[in-house]
Design an enzyme around this catalytic site. Structure first.
Site, short mmCIF file in Angstrom:
data_model
loop_
_atom_site.label_atom_id
_atom_site.label_comp_id
_atom_site.label_asym_id
_atom_site.label_seq_id
_atom_site.Cartn_x
_atom_site.Cartn_y
_atom_site.Cartn_z
N CYS A 55 0.73 -1.29 0.08
CA CYS A 55 -0.09 -0.20 -0.10
C CYS A 55 0.91 1.29 0.07
O CYS A 55 1.91 1.29 0.57
CB CYS A 55 -0.81 -0.09 1.30
SG CYS A 55 -1.99 1.45 1.46
N CYS A 59 0.17 5.16 6.74
CA CYS A 59 -0.36 5.05 8.06
C CYS A 59 0.61 4.39 9.02
O CYS A 59 1.03 3.29 8.87
CB CYS A 59 -1.52 4.03 7.97
SG CYS A 59 -2.75 4.64 6.65
N CYS A 62 0.70 0.49 10.31
CA CYS A 62 0.36 -0.75 9.43
C CYS A 62 1.48 -1.16 8.88
O CYS A 62 2.34 -0.74 8.21
CB CYS A 62 -0.73 0.37 8.21
SG CYS A 62 -1.41 -1.00 7.16
N CYS A 99 -15.38 -9.52 6.03
CA CYS A 99 -14.81 -8.45 5.67
C CYS A 99 -13.78 -8.58 4.58
O CYS A 99 -12.90 -9.35 5.22
CB CYS A 99 -14.51 -7.74 6.91
SG CYS A 99 -13.83 -5.81 6.12
N CYS A 131 -18.63 -7.19 4.14
CA CYS A 131 -18.41 -5.89 4.14
C CYS A 131 -16.86 -5.68 3.42
O CYS A 131 -15.98 -6.67 3.51
CB CYS A 131 -18.05 -5.69 5.81
SG CYS A 131 -17.20 -4.11 6.13
N CYS A 191 -19.45 1.22 8.22
CA CYS A 191 -18.89 0.73 9.52
C CYS A 191 -17.44 1.56 9.63
O CYS A 191 -16.73 1.86 8.70
CB CYS A 191 -18.06 -0.83 8.97
SG CYS A 191 -17.05 -1.60 10.22
N ARG A 263 -17.90 -3.11 17.84
CA ARG A 263 -17.09 -4.27 17.52
C ARG A 263 -15.71 -4.22 18.25
O ARG A 263 -14.72 -3.36 17.87
CB ARG A 263 -16.88 -4.44 15.97
CG ARG A 263 -18.11 -4.61 15.19
CD ARG A 263 -18.10 -4.92 13.70
NE ARG A 263 -19.42 -4.69 13.12
CZ ARG A 263 -20.09 -5.60 13.04
NH1 ARG A 263 -20.12 -6.76 13.73
NH2 ARG A 263 -21.33 -5.45 12.21
#
Length: 336
Positions: A55, A59, A62, A99, A131, A191, A263
């Site tokens: 990616c 972040c 991550c 998900c 999701c 979400c 969650r």
């Protein structure tokens, strides 16, 4: 306590809730939880990384960012048959929501998106809530996901608007909110939650809940994640978040957004059964479980199906079926 779903929260009100003496806060949250949800039911979810690593975002937490040297290696998009096999096994293990996550900055209108749309159709056909978390997307892309049968789209705020640029510089808070707004133009549920342990203050946590709690309607799903420190990322040496702070956030989210599913997501693996029970008592009604001991990548541990079944049986909790959560139409009535 009787509550009404409201969207005009002030940060000072949320801070007062958050700072309530802990046992009283848990009691209040448990009372609200019982007004809006069946306290005996927990939804078990499975996260499938359909496109891992590589990616371009930065972040700071991550493992999948291409900017950091972590154990995660970039992989191609999974084959549909592989995803379907994982989803079917998850369903047989009591999972009712799957998900599918892709390590993309944004959705692009290309063959890979077409493949994802096909996956959404076929996993939905298994009788599972689907999701997706694919990064930023346009209103047109959200509409195509809706047409494919998508039940929910995940796009976390992560933290407060003020603290956000400390953690991520490759997109803005406004970008996050814009994607949520694009999803809201469809019947796909939202979400969106955050991560505890990024170095944020209590004010930042309250601010994030204020942003979520003043969205109209509230996100149908609010994940509370606990940072899993990943070697090679800027946050690898962050201290663990005390369980009491996790419980406070779950309880506060439950009171501020009473009809939403809260969650207990990433980071649950380091919590004991007793600590998880406190989270359920405070209003968490969903967990992520796994067959391989990992939630998303090799660096994010997740409890296994068998261990979770044992815990739920011990606590007298049952797994929740798909499509029995909050309606896509927000509840406006006074409850009590």
């Amino acid at each position: 306590m009787s509550v009404v779903i409201r969207y005009d929260w002030q940060e000072s009100e949320i801070r007062k809730i958050h700072d309530t003496p802990l046992l009283e806060l848990i009691y209040q949250a448990a009372s609200v939880h019982r007004q809006f949800h069946d306290p005996s039911k927990i939804q078990v979810c499975k996260l499938i990384s359909i496109k891992t690593g590589g990616c371009p975002e930065d972040c700071s937490y991550c493992a999948q960012s291409s900017r950091y040297k972590t154990e995660v290696k970039a992989q191609q998009l999974l084959e549909k048959e592989t995803v379907l096999s994982i989803a079917q096994q998850a369903k047989e293990s009591g999972v009712s929501r799957v998900c599918m996550g892709a390590a993309w900055r944004e959705v692009r209108d290309n063959s890979q998106f077409e493949q994802v749309l096909d996956m959404v159709k076929e996993v939905t056909a298994l009788g599972l809530e689907v999701c997706c978390t694919l990064g930023m997307l346009t209103q047109a892309q959200a509409k195509r996901l809706e047409e494919a049968g998508l039940y929910a789209y995940n796009h976390n705020l992560d933290t407060s608007q003020d603290y956000y640029s400390t953690i991520i510089t490759t997109r803005t808070y406004g970008d996050r909110l814009n994607t949520i707004n694009n999803v809201r133009q469809t019947n796909v549920t939202v979400c969106s939650g955050g991560i505890l342990g990024l170095g944020e203050s209590v004010d930042d946590r309250v601010s994030m809940l204020h942003t979520l709690g003043t969205l109209h309607p509230h996100p149908e799903s609010v994940p509370i994640n606990i940072l899993s420190q990943v070697q090679g990322t800027p946050l690898e040496n962050q201290p663990d978040v005390p369980i009491w702070e996790v419980v406070r956030m779950i309880a506060t989210a439950r009171i501020v957004m009473p009809a939403s599913d809260v969650r207990l997501s990433a980071g649950r693996a380091r919590l004991s059964q007793v600590e998880q029970a406190l989270c359920f008592l405070a209003g968490a009604n969903s967990i992520f479980s796994s067959d391989d001991g990992h939630m998303l990548t090799v660096t994010t541990p997740c409890p296994g199906y068998n261990a979770d079944h044992e815990m739920l049986n011990l606590l007298g909790l049952e797994t929740r079926s798909a499509f029995v959560g909050q309606s896509k139409t927000p509840i406006e009535a006074v409850v009590g």
